[in-house]
Design a protein around this motif. Sequence first.
Motif, PDB file in Angstrom:
ATOM      1  N   MET A   1       5.112  43.491 114.284  1.00 34.33           N
ATOM      2  CA  MET A   1       4.256  42.346 114.899  1.00 34.33           C
ATOM      3  C   MET A   1       5.321  41.295 115.167  1.00 34.33           C
ATOM      4  O   MET A   1       4.873  39.955 115.700  1.00 34.33           O
ATOM      5  CB  MET A   1       3.320  41.686 113.915  1.00 34.33           C
ATOM      6  CG  MET A   1       1.989  42.763 114.060  1.00 34.33           C
ATOM      7  SD  MET A   1       0.805  42.010 113.042  1.00 34.33           S
ATOM      8  CE  MET A   1       1.457  41.816 111.455  1.00 34.33           C
ATOM      9  N   GLY A   2       6.719  41.429 115.186  1.00 32.69           N
ATOM     10  CA  GLY A   2       7.588  40.515 115.471  1.00 32.69           C
ATOM     11  C   GLY A   2       8.088  39.513 114.618  1.00 32.69           C
ATOM     12  O   GLY A   2       8.815  38.457 114.998  1.00 32.69           O
ATOM     13  N   GLU A   3       7.436  39.480 113.385  1.00 35.13           N
ATOM     14  CA  GLU A   3       7.511  38.478 112.506  1.00 35.13           C
ATOM     15  C   GLU A   3       9.024  38.455 111.596  1.00 35.13           C
ATOM     16  O   GLU A   3       9.297  37.688 110.882  1.00 35.13           O
ATOM     17  CB  GLU A   3       6.538  38.349 111.411  1.00 35.13           C
ATOM     18  CG  GLU A   3       5.184  38.259 112.172  1.00 35.13           C
ATOM     19  CD  GLU A   3       4.198  38.169 111.215  1.00 35.13           C
ATOM     20  OE1 GLU A   3       4.088  38.535 109.889  1.00 35.13           O
ATOM     21  OE2 GLU A   3       2.855  38.019 111.751  1.00 35.13           O
ATOM     22  N   ARG A   4       9.488  39.859 111.607  1.00 33.40           N
ATOM     23  CA  ARG A   4      10.747  39.929 110.823  1.00 33.40           C
ATOM     24  C   ARG A   4      11.985  40.281 112.102  1.00 33.40           C
ATOM     25  O   ARG A   4      11.535  41.135 112.939  1.00 33.40           O
ATOM     26  CB  ARG A   4      10.638  41.116 109.960  1.00 33.40           C
ATOM     27  CG  ARG A   4       9.656  40.622 108.744  1.00 33.40           C
ATOM     28  CD  ARG A   4       9.645  41.784 107.715  1.00 33.40           C
ATOM     29  NE  ARG A   4       8.898  41.313 106.561  1.00 33.40           N
ATOM     30  CZ  ARG A   4       8.598  42.032 105.569  1.00 33.40           C
ATOM     31  NH1 ARG A   4       9.244  43.186 105.210  1.00 33.40           N
ATOM     32  NH2 ARG A   4       7.596  41.762 104.586  1.00 33.40           N
ATOM     33  N   GLN A   5      13.244  40.148 111.584  1.00 35.52           N
ATOM     34  CA  GLN A   5      14.321  40.463 112.191  1.00 35.52           C
ATOM     35  C   GLN A   5      14.725  41.867 111.801  1.00 35.52           C
ATOM     36  O   GLN A   5      15.136  41.781 110.547  1.00 35.52           O
ATOM     37  CB  GLN A   5      15.496  39.488 112.359  1.00 35.52           C
ATOM     38  CG  GLN A   5      15.243  38.488 113.005  1.00 35.52           C
ATOM     39  CD  GLN A   5      15.003  38.483 114.411  1.00 35.52           C
ATOM     40  OE1 GLN A   5      15.658  39.326 115.061  1.00 35.52           O
ATOM     41  NE2 GLN A   5      14.073  37.676 115.203  1.00 35.52           N
ATOM     42  N   VAL A   6      14.419  42.862 112.511  1.00 33.03           N
ATOM     43  CA  VAL A   6      14.740  44.168 112.117  1.00 33.03           C
ATOM     44  C   VAL A   6      16.032  44.860 113.185  1.00 33.03           C
ATOM     45  O   VAL A   6      15.810  44.747 114.219  1.00 33.03           O
ATOM     46  CB  VAL A   6      13.563  45.128 112.174  1.00 33.03           C
ATOM     47  CG1 VAL A   6      14.159  46.490 111.778  1.00 33.03           C
ATOM     48  CG2 VAL A   6      12.350  44.699 111.319  1.00 33.03           C
ATOM     49  N   GLN A   7      16.974  45.282 112.412  1.00 30.21           N
ATOM     50  CA  GLN A   7      18.217  45.920 113.229  1.00 30.21           C
ATOM     51  C   GLN A   7      17.440  47.264 113.927  1.00 30.21           C
ATOM     52  O   GLN A   7      17.070  48.037 112.990  1.00 30.21           O
ATOM     53  CB  GLN A   7      19.356  45.936 112.422  1.00 30.21           C
ATOM     54  CG  GLN A   7      20.510  46.529 113.137  1.00 30.21           C
ATOM     55  CD  GLN A   7      21.051  45.629 114.274  1.00 30.21           C
ATOM     56  OE1 GLN A   7      20.913  44.269 113.836  1.00 30.21           O
ATOM     57  NE2 GLN A   7      21.503  46.025 115.437  1.00 30.21           N
ATOM     58  N   PRO A   8      17.581  47.175 115.156  1.00 30.81           N
ATOM     59  CA  PRO A   8      17.168  48.404 115.731  1.00 30.81           C
ATOM     60  C   PRO A   8      18.148  49.710 115.399  1.00 30.81           C
ATOM     61  O   PRO A   8      19.554  49.600 115.361  1.00 30.81           O
ATOM     62  CB  PRO A   8      17.252  48.375 117.333  1.00 30.81           C
ATOM     63  CG  PRO A   8      17.403  46.867 117.482  1.00 30.81           C
ATOM     64  CD  PRO A   8      18.040  46.297 116.133  1.00 30.81           C
ATOM     65  N   ILE A   9      17.722  50.849 115.087  1.00 31.86           N
ATOM     66  CA  ILE A   9      18.465  51.891 114.904  1.00 31.86           C
ATOM     67  C   ILE A   9      17.956  53.047 115.803  1.00 31.86           C
ATOM     68  O   ILE A   9      18.300  54.223 115.608  1.00 31.86           O
ATOM     69  CB  ILE A   9      18.273  52.490 113.395  1.00 31.86           C
ATOM     70  CG1 ILE A   9      16.849  52.632 112.880  1.00 31.86           C
ATOM     71  CG2 ILE A   9      18.765  51.444 112.380  1.00 31.86           C
ATOM     72  CD1 ILE A   9      16.608  53.383 111.652  1.00 31.86           C
ATOM     73  N   ASP A  10      17.705  52.742 116.785  1.00 31.34           N
ATOM     74  CA  ASP A  10      17.069  53.856 117.866  1.00 31.34           C
ATOM     75  C   ASP A  10      18.266  54.294 118.529  1.00 31.34           C
ATOM     76  O   ASP A  10      19.137  53.714 118.824  1.00 31.34           O
ATOM     77  CB  ASP A  10      15.828  53.127 118.889  1.00 31.34           C
ATOM     78  CG  ASP A  10      16.496  52.179 119.653  1.00 31.34           C
ATOM     79  OD1 ASP A  10      17.121  51.254 119.215  1.00 31.34           O
ATOM     80  OD2 ASP A  10      16.162  52.339 121.096  1.00 31.34           O
ATOM     81  N   ASN A  11      17.973  55.454 119.022  1.00 28.24           N
ATOM     82  CA  ASN A  11      19.045  56.330 119.725  1.00 28.24           C
ATOM     83  C   ASN A  11      18.295  57.205 120.930  1.00 28.24           C
ATOM     84  O   ASN A  11      17.047  57.235 120.653  1.00 28.24           O
ATOM     85  CB  ASN A  11      20.083  57.126 119.048  1.00 28.24           C
ATOM     86  CG  ASN A  11      19.478  58.087 118.213  1.00 28.24           C
ATOM     87  OD1 ASN A  11      18.334  58.782 118.648  1.00 28.24           O
ATOM     88  ND2 ASN A  11      19.690  58.012 116.744  1.00 28.24           N
ATOM     89  N   TRP A  12      18.786  57.893 121.627  1.00 30.72           N
ATOM     90  CA  TRP A  12      18.199  58.881 122.610  1.00 30.72           C
ATOM     91  C   TRP A  12      17.176  59.678 122.145  1.00 30.72           C
ATOM     92  O   TRP A  12      16.129  59.996 122.407  1.00 30.72           O
ATOM     93  CB  TRP A  12      19.127  59.629 123.382  1.00 30.72           C
ATOM     94  CG  TRP A  12      18.378  60.614 124.509  1.00 30.72           C
ATOM     95  CD1 TRP A  12      17.935  60.180 125.793  1.00 30.72           C
ATOM     96  CD2 TRP A  12      18.108  61.853 124.026  1.00 30.72           C
ATOM     97  NE1 TRP A  12      17.171  61.360 126.165  1.00 30.72           N
ATOM     98  CE2 TRP A  12      17.460  62.432 125.317  1.00 30.72           C
ATOM     99  CE3 TRP A  12      18.538  62.641 123.277  1.00 30.72           C
ATOM    100  CZ2 TRP A  12      17.093  63.499 125.377  1.00 30.72           C
ATOM    101  CZ3 TRP A  12      17.969  63.919 123.237  1.00 30.72           C
ATOM    102  CH2 TRP A  12      17.317  64.448 124.256  1.00 30.72           C
ATOM    103  N   PHE A  13      17.798  60.411 120.900  1.00 25.55           N
ATOM    104  CA  PHE A  13      16.908  61.275 120.313  1.00 25.55           C
ATOM    105  C   PHE A  13      15.551  60.752 119.498  1.00 25.55           C
ATOM    106  O   PHE A  13      14.582  61.489 119.553  1.00 25.55           O
ATOM    107  CB  PHE A  13      17.942  62.142 119.205  1.00 25.55           C
ATOM    108  CG  PHE A  13      17.204  63.344 118.430  1.00 25.55           C
ATOM    109  CD1 PHE A  13      16.855  64.457 119.268  1.00 25.55           C
ATOM    110  CD2 PHE A  13      16.742  63.204 117.240  1.00 25.55           C
ATOM    111  CE1 PHE A  13      16.409  65.469 118.733  1.00 25.55           C
ATOM    112  CE2 PHE A  13      16.085  64.302 116.753  1.00 25.55           C
ATOM    113  CZ  PHE A  13      16.142  65.540 117.314  1.00 25.55           C
ATOM    114  N   SER A  14      15.705  59.651 119.021  1.00 27.80           N
ATOM    115  CA  SER A  14      14.662  58.915 118.062  1.00 27.80           C
ATOM    116  C   SER A  14      13.702  58.401 119.159  1.00 27.80           C
ATOM    117  O   SER A  14      12.317  58.445 119.072  1.00 27.80           O
ATOM    118  CB  SER A  14      15.136  57.805 117.084  1.00 27.80           C
ATOM    119  OG  SER A  14      15.617  56.711 118.114  1.00 27.80           O
ATOM    120  N   ARG A  15      14.060  57.953 120.299  1.00 29.35           N
ATOM    121  CA  ARG A  15      13.172  57.553 121.378  1.00 29.35           C
ATOM    122  C   ARG A  15      12.415  58.496 122.236  1.00 29.35           C
ATOM    123  O   ARG A  15      11.390  58.075 122.831  1.00 29.35           O
ATOM    124  CB  ARG A  15      14.157  56.576 122.500  1.00 29.35           C
ATOM    125  CG  ARG A  15      14.572  55.134 121.722  1.00 29.35           C
ATOM    126  CD  ARG A  15      14.943  54.438 122.929  1.00 29.35           C
ATOM    127  NE  ARG A  15      16.088  55.146 123.653  1.00 29.35           N
ATOM    128  CZ  ARG A  15      17.525  55.003 123.487  1.00 29.35           C
ATOM    129  NH1 ARG A  15      17.903  54.410 122.510  1.00 29.35           N
ATOM    130  NH2 ARG A  15      18.320  55.378 124.426  1.00 29.35           N
TER     131      ARG A  15
END
Length: 104
Positions: A1-15
């Motif tokens: 919901m955008g309330e916490r700052q979360v470091q993205p760990i996405d990459n092509w495979f996860s997306r």
Amino acid sequence: MGERQVQPIDNWFSRTVIRWVALHTPLQWPHGVKAPPGIDQVAGEGTPPAEFERDRERLAALHERFIATIRSGQKHAIFGPIQREEWLVWGYRHADHHLRQFGC
């Protein structure tokens, strides 16, 4: 919901692959997958359980707020930007995953 700052760990495979499997197949999610930093309950960043009924009511309120506020294009830490419908599937699958841990 955008309330916490979360470091993205996405990459092509996860997306692409992981997202499709997690959101568009009937496969159950595996246990033991680490949460991204900033939302990891095990690392002590969450709230400990206190009173079951109060916690249940808080969860229900958060669920309703999630449904009302989530928008297409919002970023998921692992899946990257996803559509509102995918967010709703994610919410259901995420809750189901944790309820299964408790035999519900």
